[in-house]
Design a protein around this motif. Structure first.
Motif, PDB file in Angstrom:
ATOM      1  N   ILE A  60      -1.136  -1.378   2.593  1.00 26.15           N
ATOM      2  CA  ILE A  60      -1.579  -1.178   1.221  1.00 26.15           C
ATOM      3  C   ILE A  60      -1.194   0.229   0.810  1.00 26.15           C
ATOM      4  O   ILE A  60      -1.484   1.196   1.522  1.00 26.15           O
ATOM      5  CB  ILE A  60      -3.097  -1.379   1.084  1.00 26.15           C
ATOM      6  N   VAL A  86      -2.664  -3.723 -10.000  1.00 29.15           N
ATOM      7  CA  VAL A  86      -2.558  -4.283  -8.652  1.00 29.15           C
ATOM      8  C   VAL A  86      -1.269  -5.092  -8.560  1.00 29.15           C
ATOM      9  O   VAL A  86      -1.030  -5.990  -9.375  1.00 29.15           O
ATOM     10  CB  VAL A  86      -3.771  -5.168  -8.323  1.00 29.15           C
ATOM     11  N   ILE A 103      -0.030  -4.141  -2.663  1.00 32.34           N
ATOM     12  CA  ILE A 103      -0.354  -4.826  -1.407  1.00 32.34           C
ATOM     13  C   ILE A 103       0.921  -5.469  -0.891  1.00 32.34           C
ATOM     14  O   ILE A 103       1.441  -6.413  -1.488  1.00 32.34           O
ATOM     15  CB  ILE A 103      -1.451  -5.870  -1.640  1.00 32.34           C
ATOM     16  N   ASP A 149      -7.660 -10.768  -8.695  1.00 30.72           N
ATOM     17  CA  ASP A 149      -8.763 -11.042  -7.783  1.00 30.72           C
ATOM     18  C   ASP A 149      -8.293 -10.809  -6.351  1.00 30.72           C
ATOM     19  O   ASP A 149      -7.475 -11.566  -5.815  1.00 30.72           O
ATOM     20  CB  ASP A 149      -9.235 -12.485  -7.972  1.00 30.72           C
ATOM     21  N   LEU A 150      -8.821  -9.766  -5.708  1.00 35.01           N
ATOM     22  CA  LEU A 150      -8.395  -9.434  -4.342  1.00 35.01           C
ATOM     23  C   LEU A 150      -8.851 -10.467  -3.322  1.00 35.01           C
ATOM     24  O   LEU A 150      -8.337 -10.497  -2.201  1.00 35.01           O
ATOM     25  CB  LEU A 150      -8.924  -8.053  -3.959  1.00 35.01           C
ATOM     26  N   ASN A 151      -9.803 -11.318  -3.689  1.00 33.59           N
ATOM     27  CA  ASN A 151     -10.240 -12.361  -2.758  1.00 33.59           C
ATOM     28  C   ASN A 151      -9.171 -13.417  -2.513  1.00 33.59           C
ATOM     29  O   ASN A 151      -9.298 -14.226  -1.604  1.00 33.59           O
ATOM     30  CB  ASN A 151     -11.508 -13.038  -3.279  1.00 33.59           C
ATOM     31  N   SER A 176     -16.345  -1.629  -8.993  1.00 32.87           N
ATOM     32  CA  SER A 176     -15.489  -2.546  -8.237  1.00 32.87           C
ATOM     33  C   SER A 176     -16.321  -3.749  -7.816  1.00 32.87           C
ATOM     34  O   SER A 176     -17.327  -3.596  -7.129  1.00 32.87           O
ATOM     35  CB  SER A 176     -14.914  -1.867  -6.995  1.00 32.87           C
ATOM     36  N   SER A 209     -17.356  -7.551  -6.128  1.00 29.75           N
ATOM     37  CA  SER A 209     -17.171  -8.306  -4.894  1.00 29.75           C
ATOM     38  C   SER A 209     -18.255  -9.365  -4.849  1.00 29.75           C
ATOM     39  O   SER A 209     -19.094  -9.458  -5.748  1.00 29.75           O
ATOM     40  CB  SER A 209     -17.265  -7.387  -3.662  1.00 29.75           C
ATOM     41  N   THR A 265     -12.375  -8.667   4.155  1.00 38.58           N
ATOM     42  CA  THR A 265     -11.841  -8.800   2.802  1.00 38.58           C
ATOM     43  C   THR A 265     -11.273  -7.450   2.386  1.00 38.58           C
ATOM     44  O   THR A 265     -11.724  -6.393   2.860  1.00 38.58           O
ATOM     45  CB  THR A 265     -12.920  -9.240   1.796  1.00 38.58           C
ATOM     46  N   LEU A 266     -10.311  -7.473   1.479  1.00 42.55           N
ATOM     47  CA  LEU A 266      -9.691  -6.229   1.045  1.00 42.55           C
ATOM     48  C   LEU A 266     -10.678  -5.352   0.291  1.00 42.55           C
ATOM     49  O   LEU A 266     -10.701  -4.128   0.467  1.00 42.55           O
ATOM     50  CB  LEU A 266      -8.474  -6.521   0.167  1.00 42.55           C
ATOM     51  N   VAL A 267     -11.497  -5.969  -0.553  1.00 37.97           N
ATOM     52  CA  VAL A 267     -12.408  -5.146  -1.346  1.00 37.97           C
ATOM     53  C   VAL A 267     -13.487  -4.518  -0.477  1.00 37.97           C
ATOM     54  O   VAL A 267     -13.987  -3.433  -0.773  1.00 37.97           O
ATOM     55  CB  VAL A 267     -13.029  -5.983  -2.487  1.00 37.97           C
ATOM     56  N   LYS A 324     -12.552  -6.945  -7.600  1.00 39.41           N
ATOM     57  CA  LYS A 324     -11.629  -6.080  -8.339  1.00 39.41           C
ATOM     58  C   LYS A 324     -11.748  -4.655  -7.805  1.00 39.41           C
ATOM     59  O   LYS A 324     -12.772  -4.272  -7.231  1.00 39.41           O
ATOM     60  CB  LYS A 324     -11.956  -6.099  -9.838  1.00 39.41           C
TER      61      LYS A 324
END
Length: 984
Positions: free
Chosen positions: A236, A206, A258, A224-226, A179, A181, A164-166, A193
């Motif tokens: 990125i 973002v 991104i 939401d990075l998810n 942040s 997750s 995942t990105l986070v 976040k």
């Protein structure tokens, strides 16, 4: 400081190579010419793309630089620099090698005659298909900007093992604070976040492919990075300076852009599986990437499916017990146990006794009770999830078509679906703390004391564990037309995105029904008589029967959406001809619409609940019109003491239909006294418009962790405290509301930096940047400030409600513009690349040192948060370490690659609950190892381990749950994973 950093990061590891656009950048370096290729006669840009894919290298270029240029047919020629130089020289271009597997095409005059072919690894302001990196809309040739930009490439993401990105960004040094997750369970909602500089996540903008997208569907304006699959990410770009003059609102701490893939020729299938060394937290990811190039266009499709098992707090020794006294913390176990804690009018505290066989009495007589002790407290950590089980599916489609030689159509669409489940311990009932407080009537059917009871605390075990299930669907669509003339580049674009969220919470109790069921017998006789069922809190766990449960139990469902749409136009081109070269300018405008809505319903029609949080209701929309301009002015070059001197100017005007207007300017300076040395600086202003939820929040209730000054010993100094309140209470009912009269948050941002890239040592680069952020008019719902001010005098008497005993019943916390931050620190970056034969060794190190984080918490206006931890449940900023660093070493030889990296998070100070003592949170260092092997050309095998030495996160005494900060640390401990990729 550099000496300290070098010592600190000595064992380090990280993958920083900018590798090929294909999935397997493991071929030999650019000097290898054993691959023979064929490319038809076509445009030069298409030839470079074809060479990059066949030779397994990345070729980046500004597309307008190649506009109209043609390339001859290539027949059985070897890969390597001679081929690239042959094609570029015919178009008055040159090749810069920026890493062992990446080159950039630049104008020929940019290469000085004495300059070597292999130049320092500049990762800032790389021009990719006509776009600069984040931080400017100008396509100025060069590889250094006036403010730092961190570039994270797709291979670097892959080499981290993060799914995942986070998960990856959590260890990025510039990221600090809260942040979120799926590792944040209690207080989370399944979203992820990012928070640059430790500021709240709504101060970090973002972008996806350089465009804004809708926030999550539960009323939050942050992305939401998810909803973004790492497999679709090309790179990125993290711009760690204020950028409101470039991008508008929210970019106070910086920008995370991104960039998703837009071209791929062939099909790539990847399968990942990971599991902790304890056999839990199993994670699977399946990725599909396929693309087709046809004539003057291309089509790409990416799909990803992710599943992660959950982890309970009891599954790790460090988080299994809420009683942390043996670790230097406090006993945070709950005084709402499965067998009720009953406080009599004489203040004695009782709980159920046991008979000689060890069985609990039924609680039908006052003689069946004994004094309550600490041993009767409830360890809720045994029933809470530490990491939420989650599932995610992502689809992404990208298309581009050259309509003419000078006009290209770009379009992309995305869909994401996520689900996460958070489990909490069964619901606690504190009758004295509810809003309004509940009194157990003397004639209640089950009350054995025959007297009115104001304080009964019981864990409602019969309801089962509380669960919160969050589901989100996100849709995105962007379309752009980009064109060039002899002098101008223009871009017309439209964008649309929508996030829809559903949240279901079970295991709750209807507050009004509970109050009635515990009230006078005349008002609650039976379901058949008056529709009410008396509630038994006095028996042992299990004594609340199904009829009682059916009466009080309720389920809450929330549904919401956010919508963002708009259009924009950008134009840039050359300006005045100055002595040091041609200036460049950009102008543009953007119009967009924002909308959010959140509503709640319950199975019983309840308007309030026992414990937990009452979900807020939000509804609002607005329109925004913005215009902006940028200029790049090369003032001096090739003069004594001045190799080059450039100035960058930017300004943006924003009009919001709700809160008003805002203007933000920025100026940047780039000065090279000699070619290897760059001195850079920026000064600018920023702002964050109040979000729609801050403006229109109708009421959000939670049991917030606060300190009541009236519970202290020095009441004589607190005129607002008439009597001493209960010192054992840590949670207070707090109701947050929005305010349509809010103004924007404002900032002044300054950076000053030094970049050294010696020509005698190609591949070596060192940068040190100082940053300073001054924020004012912070939008806050600081309940701690309100309760402190109320205790210190008579302020906020309408916002703090106390009962007859002096205990806080409820705190009302409306959003206001109040407070400020002064933040300063240093960014340090070191990269080095060494090649010999078929061996390539790369080293990178990044660190952030926060020198000052001055701000307000509670009634104290002058706290330095640098090197401290204040939990988000107490409305704090979370972890703000002075030092945070990552470093890495990567060795590549032919089809073998070994990566080793280390992440470091420094010590912090915290205040221990109850005692108020100050303690030090230990530093945390984790080591990761990964091996990649390509047995045949189309297969890649990966084996890796995170947290190689199985180091547990450091103990944090003041966190809400789990004894560690889930925002900053990871509970996985040693974690093994493998991945197989096949390309055809």
């Amino acid at each position: 400081m550099i000496k300290y950093l070098t010592k600190l990061l000595a064992p380090a590891v990280s993958a920083t190579a900018l590798l090929a656009d294909t999935a397997f950048g493991l071929a030999n370096s650019l000097d290898t010419e054993d691959v023979l290729i064929d490319v038809p006669a076509q445009s030069l840009s298409q030839s470079f793309i074809a060479i990059g894919k066949q030779c397994d290298i990345s070729i980046v270029f500004p597309s307008q630089l190649l506009s109209g240029a043609q390339a001859p047919e290539i027949n059985r020629q070897p890969c390597g620099l001679p081929l690239l130089q042959q094609l570029s020289s015919g178009a008055n271009l040159a090749i810069k090698v920026i890493s062992p597997k990446a080159v950039a095409v630049v104008s020929a005059p940019e290469l000085a005659p004495e300059a070597p072919i292999l130049l320092p690894t500049y990762y800032e302001e790389l021009l990719v298909q006509g776009q600069t990196l984040t931080g400017s809309r100008l396509s100025v040739n060069g590889f250094d900007t006036s403010a730092p930009v961190d570039l994270i490439t797709a291979p670097e993401l892959a080499n981290s093992g993060a799914q995942t990105l986070v998960e990856f960004l959590k260890f990025t040094p510039a990221v600090a604070g809260n942040s979120t997750s799926t590792a944040v369970s209690n207080g989370g909602n399944g979203t992820a976040k990012v928070t640059l500089r430790g500021l709240p996540h709504n101060n970090t903008l973002v972008l996806i492919n350089g465009r804004r997208v809708a926030g999550d569907g539960l009323g939050d304006s942050s992305v939401d990075l998810n909803t973004i699959a790492p497999a679709a990410v090309e790179r990125i770009e993290i711009y760690t300076d204020g950028a409101s003059a470039i991008y508008g609102s929210d970019a106070i701490a910086g920008v995370v852009n991104i960039v998703l893939k837009d071209e791929f020729d062939g099909t790539l299938v990847e399968q990942y599986y990971g599991v902790s060394s304890r056999g839990d937290l199993g994670t699977t990811t399946t990725n599909l990437l396929t693309g087709l190039e046809f004539g003057s266009g291309s089509l790409l499709f990416a799909a990803s499916v992710y599943e992660q098992d959950g982890l309970f707090s009891r599954d790790r020794d460090f988080s299994a017990n809420a009683d942390a006294r043996n670790q230097g913390g406090a006993d945070m176990r709950s005084s709402a146990p499965p067998n009720a804690l009953i406080e009599l009018p004489n203040l004695s505290r009782l709980t159920l006794a046991q008979d000689e066989q060890g069985n609990f009495y039924p609680g039908t007589s006052s003689e069946q009770y004994r004094p309550f002790t600490d041993d009767d407290k409830y360890n809720y950590n045994q029933e809470t999830s530490s990491t939420s089980p989650s599932e995610r599916s992502n689809l992404y489609l990208s298309y581009h078509q050259d309509l003419t030689e000078d006009i290209t159509l770009y379009a992309n669409a995305g869909f994401a679906q996520t689900e996460a489940t958070i489990t909490l311990a069964p619901l606690p009932l504190f009758t004295a703390r509810e809003n309004p407080p509940i009194t157990v009537a003397a004639d209640n059917l089950y009350n054995p004391f025959d007297t009115e009871l104001r304080s009964v605390s019981r864990r409602l075990m019969e309801l089962g564990n509380r669960q919160q299930i969050d589901r989100t669907r996100t849709y995105r669509f962007n379309m752009e037309l980009e064109g060039f003339t002899d002098q101008l580049r223009w871009n017309a674009h439209s964008f649309w995105s929508r996030s829809e969220s559903r949240e279901k919470r079970t295991g709750l109790a209807d507050l009004q029904r509970v109050a009635r069921a515990l009230g006078p017998a005349a008002n609650c006789q039976s379901l058949a008589v008056d529709g009410c069922v008396p509630l038994n809190l006095f028996g042992p766990a299990g004594s609340i029967d199904q009829t009682q449960l059916d009466y009080i139990a309720t389920t809450e469902r929330s549904r919401g959406h956010t919508l963002l749409s708009g259009i924009g136009l950008e134009i840039n081109g050359p300006g005045w001809q100055l002595p040091a070269g041609s200036s460049e300018w950009a102008i543009g405008s953007e119009w967009r619409v924002e909308e959010t809505q959140l509503s709640t319903s319950t199975s019983t029609g309840a308007t309030s609940f026992v414990g937990g949080t009452t979900t807020n209701e939000i509804e609002g929309s607005r329109r925004i019109l913005e215009v902006f301009t940028e200029y790049h002015l090369p003032l001096v070059s090739n003069q004594p003491g001045i190799h080059s001197l450039d100035v960058e100017l930017a300004a943006r005007y924003s009009h919001y239909s709700d809160f008003g207007d805002n203007s933000t300017p920025k100026i940047g300076l780039k000065y090279r006294p000699i070619e290897p040395v760059l001195i850079r600086a920026t000064v600018g202003e920023g702002f964050r418009a109040p979000s729609l939820d801050e403006l229109h929040l109708e009421g959000f209730a939670t049991q917030a962790y606060l300190d009541d000054p009236c519970a202290g010993a020095n009441l004589s100094a607190l005129p607002g405290c008439t009597v001493a309140s209960d010192p054992t209470r840590a949670q207070f009912l707090t109701i947050f509301t929005g305010d349509t009269g809010l103004d924007a948050e404002k900032s002044k941002n300054t950076t000053v930096g030094l970049v050294w890239a010696p020509l005698a040592h190609p591949g070596l680069r060192l940068s040190v940047d100082w940053f300073y952020i001054e924020m004012s008019d912070l939008i806050t719902t600081d309940a701690q400030s309100i309760i402190d001010a109320n205790a210190a005098g008579t302020n906020y008497s309408d916002l703090v409600v106390r009962d007859a005993l002096g205990n806080v019943s409820v705190v009302y916390a409306p959003a206001i513009n109040r407070g400020n931050y002064d933040i300063s620190g240093y960014d340090v970056n070191l990269t080095s690349i060494y090649e010999r034969g078929n061996n390539t060794v790369e080293f990178s190190a990044n660190a952030v040192y926060i020198d000052k984080y001055q701000g307000q918490y509670g009634s104290n206006d002058n706290i330095n948060f640098a090197g401290s931890f204040i939990d988000s449940a107490s409305l704090g900023l979370g972890s703000i370490p002075r030092w945070k660093a990552s470093a890495g070493l990567e060795w590549t030889r032919n089809n073998l690659q070994l990566s080793y990296n280390v992440n470091y998070l420094g010590t912090m100070q915290e205040q221990v609950p109850v005692s108020g003592a100050t303690r030090t949170i230990n530093s945390w260092t984790t080591h990761n190892l990964q091996l990649n092997y390509q047995p045949i050309k189309r297969v890649r095998l990966t084996l890796g381990v995170d947290n190689l030495f199985d180091k547990a996160p450091p103990f944090v005494a003041s966190t809400l749950t789990d004894n560690f900060d889930a925002f900053a640390y990871n509970p996985k401990q040693q974690y093994w994973y493998g991945k197989v990729g096949y390309w055809f």
